[in-house]
Design an enzyme around this catalytic site. Structure first.
Site: not given
Ligand SMILES: NC(=O)c1ccc[n+]([C@@H]2O[C@H](COP(=O)([O-])OP(=O)(O)OC[C@H]3O[C@@H](n4cnc5c(N)ncnc54)[C@H](OP(=O)(O)O)[C@@H]3O)[C@@H](O)[C@H]2O)c1
Length: 301
Positions: A11, A36, A60-61, A98, A101, A124
């Protein structure tokens, strides 16, 4: 400026690839080009790109799944993050990472500050906190941007789930005792790019640390769903019923208070995100435009 971006299909990564493009050369990796889970791949990617800024949007989300896949969550959110931080330091690059919370337990009565003590309730959150701790101990030039409740026009998220359910059901039961700031990936990416546009990597490195970076304002998941329904205007209207977290059991426990104060980021960098309702309207508008274009394309076929 040369920027290495990970997680380009996520995202946030998707939005960052667009938002960072005007700042220089963005070399963006997805899982297939940089896994990764394989530290050697991280080392060779960073050493071959030699970036000025390394932005890690991969993680890993899967919050509930992490309860039964703790090793996988730690591998991506802690071990890989440590390797990225080491390599960024070696390359004298700024590392932008990143976090969440969910490093907090949610028992505080007011918004969390950066110096508040983390105490994650789930696997997580523990893996993300371990990533933060690794970055701090490596002590290169880094920014840890903690955000919350991320959604976008693509990917798996609360907005898209509620949109679908509004079409399928007459009543939705949504948790009303967890409070936080829904944060649009587009606004977060824009704010991240704005940081790099206004300040040099060296200046940001000098200000290294944790910064809370969410949309302004707070609501509950119920409030978020109600606003989505208001924008979607389903006919007949869908009843959105507030329920307690205890009525919606999930494998991972979640904090009741996820509110993060953005004051430090505003004070140090002059960068802040708009109110969550403003961001939601923008994302909803983008989804509507995409749907209209889709209709036009199908009509022309
Ligand atoms: N989503 C939330 O509500 C939320 C809330 C607070 C903080 N955050 C933080 O914000 C950041 C962005 O989150 P997001 O919502 O954009 O997450 P996301 O949509 O789940 O995207 C995570 C990305 O990481 C990739 N990934 C996972 N394992 C991997 C690996 N082994 N090697 C390479 N890439 C890998 C995934 O690849 P694939 O597409 O191949 O699976 C995906 O493209 C993260 O640090 C998350 O912890 C998110």
């Amino acid at each position: 400026m040369k920027i290495l971006l990970t997680g380009r299909n996520g995202q946030l990564g998707w939005e960052l690839a667009r938002a960072l493009a005007p700042l220089g050369e963005v070399i963006a990796f997805d899982r297939s080009s940089l896994d990764l889970a394989v530290p050697d791949q991280i080392v060779s990617a960073v050493r071959s790109v030699r970036p000025d800024v390394l932005v890690n949007a991969a993680a890993y989300t899967a919050v509930d799944q992490a309860e039964t896949e703790q090793d996988a969550a730690q591998a991506i959110n802690a071990v890989a993050v440590a390797v990225l931080a080491e390599e960024a330091k070696r390359a004298r690059a700024l590392f932008v990472h990143y976090s969440t919370d969910y490093v907090f337990d949610g028992t505080k009565d007011t918004a969390y500050l950066e110096e508040d003590l983390p105490n994650p309730l789930n696997a997580y959150g523990r893996s993300k906190l371990a990533g933060e701790q690794a970055i701090r101990s490596i002590d290169g030039h880094y920014l840890i941007l903690r955000t919350s409740w991320v959604y976008a026009a693509r990917g798996k998220n609360f907005l898209l789930t509620i949109r679908r359910l509004l079409r399928e059901r007459q009543e939705l039961r949504v948790v009303s005792d967890q409070i936080g700031a829904p944060t649009s990936a587009e606004a977060l990416a824009h704010a991240s790019a704005e940081l790099l546009r206004r300040h040099t990597p060296a200046a940001l490195g000098d200000a290294r640390g944790v910064y809370h970076t969410t949309a302004a304002g707070y609501t509950s998941w119920h409030g978020f769903a109600t606003e989505i329904a208001r924008l979607e205007r389903p006919d007949p209207p869908v009843r959105i019923v507030p329920i307690a977290s205890s009525e919606y059991p999930s494998p991972a426990r979640r904090p009741r208070n996820s509110c993060l104060s953005n004051e430090k980021s505003r004070r140090n960098f002059g960068v802040e995100l708009p109110h969550w309702v403003v961001c939601l309207r923008a994302c909803h508008g983008a989804l509507q435009s995409a749907a209209q274009l889709d209709t036009v394309t199908r009509y022309r076929r």
